[in-house]
Scaffold this active site. Structure first.
Site, short mmCIF file in Angstrom:
data_model
loop_
_atom_site.label_atom_id
_atom_site.label_comp_id
_atom_site.label_asym_id
_atom_site.label_seq_id
_atom_site.Cartn_x
_atom_site.Cartn_y
_atom_site.Cartn_z
CB SER A 195 17.73 -21.06 -41.74
OG SER A 195 17.23 -20.50 -40.10
CE LYS A 251 20.70 -19.47 -40.56
NZ LYS A 251 20.46 -20.50 -39.48
CE1 TYR A 262 21.01 -14.20 -40.17
CE2 TYR A 262 19.29 -14.47 -38.23
CZ TYR A 262 20.01 -14.74 -39.43
OH TYR A 262 20.22 -16.53 -39.04
CE1 TYR A 316 17.90 -24.42 -39.44
CE2 TYR A 316 15.82 -25.50 -39.47
CZ TYR A 316 16.40 -24.03 -39.62
OH TYR A 316 16.30 -22.53 -39.93
CB VAL A 364 11.47 -21.37 -38.81
CG1 VAL A 364 13.19 -22.45 -37.85
CG2 VAL A 364 12.38 -19.68 -38.24
#
Length: 308
Positions: free
Chosen positions: A65, A68, A192, A244, A262
């Site tokens: 992540s 992102k 992705y 998160y 993660v």
């Protein structure tokens, strides 16, 4: 200029490692389940070009992540704020990062680019005529930010994620039903999962963090690698959504713009002061590195790094 003590940093790492037994590696992605939960390393990139580190900073971590925030920067550069935020919102959420529930509200666009649904929308906006061309465009951007032309992605991790990404496929089909994305779902999932599998060391992470800390400028040449406004938006999302749905607690206890993944990686940017890269695969129940967060708490308090 603040000087970080390496012996002290080594001690902080050893202290934070004690919390590894309370965490768990991300074994729902089989390739990530092989990580050693007791691993913990940190690198700090400082204004004088020095890197202060502790732990084995040669270990490569996949971004997951963390990617992102980098993909968001690239898409904002290419398409501008209006187009990006027409399709994805700006608000934090207390729902898990992989939740589909909030998409059922009207409008159906994801709340922010840091949850999986929002990240999939952002990735769908990366320019290029094929998956390989779009991935290479993202990799080229990552390499410039990290100052490392050797950065690539882990084929093993990408394949492992692609084969088990049933929930992300569900998010894609929901978004496609509501015309928020309009491309082939399997091609988007290929892009992705390879984006998430981009891998680098803590030193590379720290260097990217320092670029953000310097409002998008190269730490050595001062060349702009991204516009100031793009860096500002990215750091704002890192504060409000980067950890998160424990981002608020992290802001209070640590107070540094940060983005976790993660795999156990954390990318942090202390505005004007330093970039930080952390790797600790033992995760808490929110998906953040348990040992990494404990380490950053201690670091922030010792060196007064909170921006608040």
């Amino acid at each position: 200029m603040l000087v970080y003590n390496q012996e002290e940093l080594v001690r902080f790492v050893e202290e934070a490692k004690q919390y590894a037994r309370y965490g768990k590696v991300a074994d729902y992605i089989p390739a990530l389940g092989k990580a050693d939960p007791n691993e913990l390393s940190i690198a700090i990139y400082t204004p004088d070009g020095r890197v202060v580190d502790a732990g084995d900073v040669t270990v490569k971590v996949t971004l997951q992540s963390i990617s992102k925030i980098i993909a968001l920067a690239l898409v904002l550069i290419d398409r501008g704020e209006d187009e990006v935020f027409h399709k994805v919102g700006m608000e934090p959420t207390d729902y898990p990062f992989h939740s589909i529930a909030k998409l059922e509200e009207k409008p159906a666009k994801p709340l922010n680019p840091m949850i999986n649904a929002g990240a999939l929308v952002v990735t769908s906006m990366i320019q290029g005529s094929s998956v390989s061309e779009r991935l290479e465009r993202l990799l080229a951007f990552v390499r410039r930010l990290a100052g490392n032309e050797c950065i690539s992605y882990s084929d093993e991790v990408a394949r492992s994620e692609f084969e088990t990404a049933f929930l992300n496929r569900s998010l894609c089909y929901f978004l496609k039903q509501h015309r928020i994305i309009d491309e082939d779902v399997e091609e988007l999932m290929e892009l992705y999962t390879k984006q998430c599998a981009i891998e680098m060391t803590c030193i590379d992470l720290a260097r990217i963090g320092f670029v953000l800390a310097l409002d998008g400028r190269d730490p050595h040449s001062s060349e702009p690698l991204m516009p100031l406004d793009v860096a500002r938006i990215c750091k704002t999302f890192m504060v409000t959504c980067g950890m998160y749905n424990s981002s608020g607690e992290f802001a209070i206890k640590v107070g540094i713009p940060a983005k976790s993944g993660v795999s156990g990686g954390i990318l942090a940017a202390v505005p004007g002061r330093c970039g930080i890269g952390v790797f600790g695969p033992a995760l808490d129940d929110k998906g953040n590195s348990l040992t990494g967060v404990k380490l950053l708490e201690r670091l922030s308090k010792t060196y007064s790094l909170s921006i608040f």
